[in-house]
Structure formats: structure tokens, C-alpha cells
Design a protein around this motif. Structure first.
Motif, PDB file in Angstrom:
ATOM      1  N   HIS A   8      66.893  26.758  21.449  1.00  0.00           N
ATOM      2  CA  HIS A   8      66.574  26.158  22.747  1.00  0.00           C
ATOM      3  C   HIS A   8      67.371  26.818  23.864  1.00  0.00           C
ATOM      4  O   HIS A   8      68.551  27.068  23.729  1.00  0.00           O
ATOM      5  CB  HIS A   8      66.908  24.662  22.692  1.00  0.00           C
ATOM      6  N   ARG A   9      66.698  27.077  24.998  1.00  0.00           N
ATOM      7  CA  ARG A   9      67.361  27.673  26.154  1.00  0.00           C
ATOM      8  C   ARG A   9      67.093  26.789  27.366  1.00  0.00           C
ATOM      9  O   ARG A   9      65.993  26.796  27.917  1.00  0.00           O
ATOM     10  CB  ARG A   9      66.831  29.079  26.406  1.00  0.00           C
ATOM     11  N   ALA A  10      68.107  26.028  27.775  1.00  0.00           N
ATOM     12  CA  ALA A  10      67.951  25.082  28.881  1.00  0.00           C
ATOM     13  C   ALA A  10      67.626  25.801  30.189  1.00  0.00           C
ATOM     14  O   ALA A  10      66.877  25.274  31.013  1.00  0.00           O
ATOM     15  CB  ALA A  10      69.210  24.238  29.040  1.00  0.00           C
ATOM     16  N   GLY A  11      68.180  26.986  30.393  1.00  0.00           N
ATOM     17  CA  GLY A  11      67.905  27.728  31.620  1.00  0.00           C
ATOM     18  C   GLY A  11      66.440  28.073  31.750  1.00  0.00           C
ATOM     19  O   GLY A  11      65.857  27.997  32.836  1.00  0.00           O
ATOM     20  N   PHE A  12      65.817  28.461  30.651  1.00  0.00           N
ATOM     21  CA  PHE A  12      64.391  28.776  30.670  1.00  0.00           C
ATOM     22  C   PHE A  12      63.575  27.517  30.966  1.00  0.00           C
ATOM     23  O   PHE A  12      62.621  27.553  31.745  1.00  0.00           O
ATOM     24  CB  PHE A  12      63.958  29.397  29.345  1.00  0.00           C
ATOM     25  N   ASP A  13      63.957  26.382  30.366  1.00  0.00           N
ATOM     26  CA  ASP A  13      63.250  25.128  30.620  1.00  0.00           C
ATOM     27  C   ASP A  13      63.331  24.751  32.098  1.00  0.00           C
ATOM     28  O   ASP A  13      62.339  24.338  32.699  1.00  0.00           O
ATOM     29  CB  ASP A  13      63.834  23.991  29.779  1.00  0.00           C
ATOM     30  N   ALA A  14      64.508  24.896  32.691  1.00  0.00           N
ATOM     31  CA  ALA A  14      64.684  24.569  34.101  1.00  0.00           C
ATOM     32  C   ALA A  14      63.831  25.502  34.967  1.00  0.00           C
ATOM     33  O   ALA A  14      63.198  25.060  35.934  1.00  0.00           O
ATOM     34  CB  ALA A  14      66.154  24.674  34.490  1.00  0.00           C
ATOM     35  N   PHE A  15      63.823  26.779  34.637  1.00  0.00           N
ATOM     36  CA  PHE A  15      63.010  27.737  35.388  1.00  0.00           C
ATOM     37  C   PHE A  15      61.534  27.372  35.310  1.00  0.00           C
ATOM     38  O   PHE A  15      60.829  27.352  36.325  1.00  0.00           O
ATOM     39  CB  PHE A  15      63.220  29.156  34.855  1.00  0.00           C
ATOM     40  N   MET A  16      61.039  27.075  34.118  1.00  0.00           N
ATOM     41  CA  MET A  16      59.620  26.762  33.960  1.00  0.00           C
ATOM     42  C   MET A  16      59.257  25.448  34.658  1.00  0.00           C
ATOM     43  O   MET A  16      58.154  25.312  35.194  1.00  0.00           O
ATOM     44  CB  MET A  16      59.236  26.708  32.480  1.00  0.00           C
ATOM     45  N   CYS A  20      56.422  25.379  37.457  1.00  0.00           N
ATOM     46  CA  CYS A  20      55.252  24.484  37.393  1.00  0.00           C
ATOM     47  C   CYS A  20      55.130  23.652  38.663  1.00  0.00           C
ATOM     48  O   CYS A  20      54.031  23.481  39.204  1.00  0.00           O
ATOM     49  CB  CYS A  20      55.340  23.578  36.174  1.00  0.00           C
ATOM     50  N   LEU A  21      56.260  23.138  39.179  1.00  0.00           N
ATOM     51  CA  LEU A  21      56.220  22.362  40.409  1.00  0.00           C
ATOM     52  C   LEU A  21      55.766  23.246  41.571  1.00  0.00           C
ATOM     53  O   LEU A  21      54.920  22.836  42.370  1.00  0.00           O
ATOM     54  CB  LEU A  21      57.583  21.742  40.709  1.00  0.00           C
TER      55      LEU A  21
END
Length: 85
Positions: A8-16, A20-21
Motif C-alpha cells: 500500500h502507498r498512501a501517497g498514491f491514494d492521496a494523489f488519486m 478524481c476530485l
């Protein structure tokens, strides 16, 4: 050769999430701000899970009731938000 962790990569999740927004805002989707949070109406109360064909709908249950402690905390937060306005 060094193996990279494929977890899991939290930075990638935050970026995506931001991407999306931004996409929804740019495409003219119905996005409103409620309590300081952006709410995308077509996706409100839906949890999209990977590998599933449909989102999980988040709705209030008639079977489970919030605890007295939860209701007290919710009232405290609501009162604090009202005092800020």
C-alpha cells in the motif's frame, strides 16, 4: 537485484483522490461543499471496492443503534461546529 515492496502507498491514494476530485470539478459534475468538505453528489454514500462490479451503498441501518457515548460525542461536535459559525 533489489526487490521493491508492492504494498500500500498512501501517497498514491492521496494523489488519486485529488485527481478524481479535480476531474469531477473540471467535468462539471455536481459537487457541493458541506461542512467544509467537497461532496460529489453522484458518488455520495457509495464506497467503490476494487474487484466489485457495484459500489457498496452506505445507508443508516434500522438494525443497529448508535451508543449513548456516540450520540453524546455527535452532539458535542455539532454544538462546536455551530459555535464556530
Amino acid at each position: 537485484m533489489v526487490e521493491r515492496n508492492q504494498g500500500h502507498r498512501a501517497g498514491f491514494d492521496a494523489f488519486m483522490t485529488g485527481f478524481c476530485l479535480a476531474h469531477h470539478l473540471a467535468s462539471g459534475s455536481a459537487v457541493s461543499v458541506r461542512d467544509g468538505l467537497a461532496v460529489c453528489q453522484p458518488a455520495a454514500n457509495k464506497l467503490y471496492l476494487s474487484g466489485k462490479p457495484r459500489p457498496l451503498l452506505i445507508v443508516k441501518s434500522s438494525f443497529a443503534q448508535p451508543s449513548a457515548q456516540h450520540r453524546a460525542q455527535q452532539a458535542k461536535l455539532t454544538a462546536a461546529a455551530a459555535n464556530k459559525s
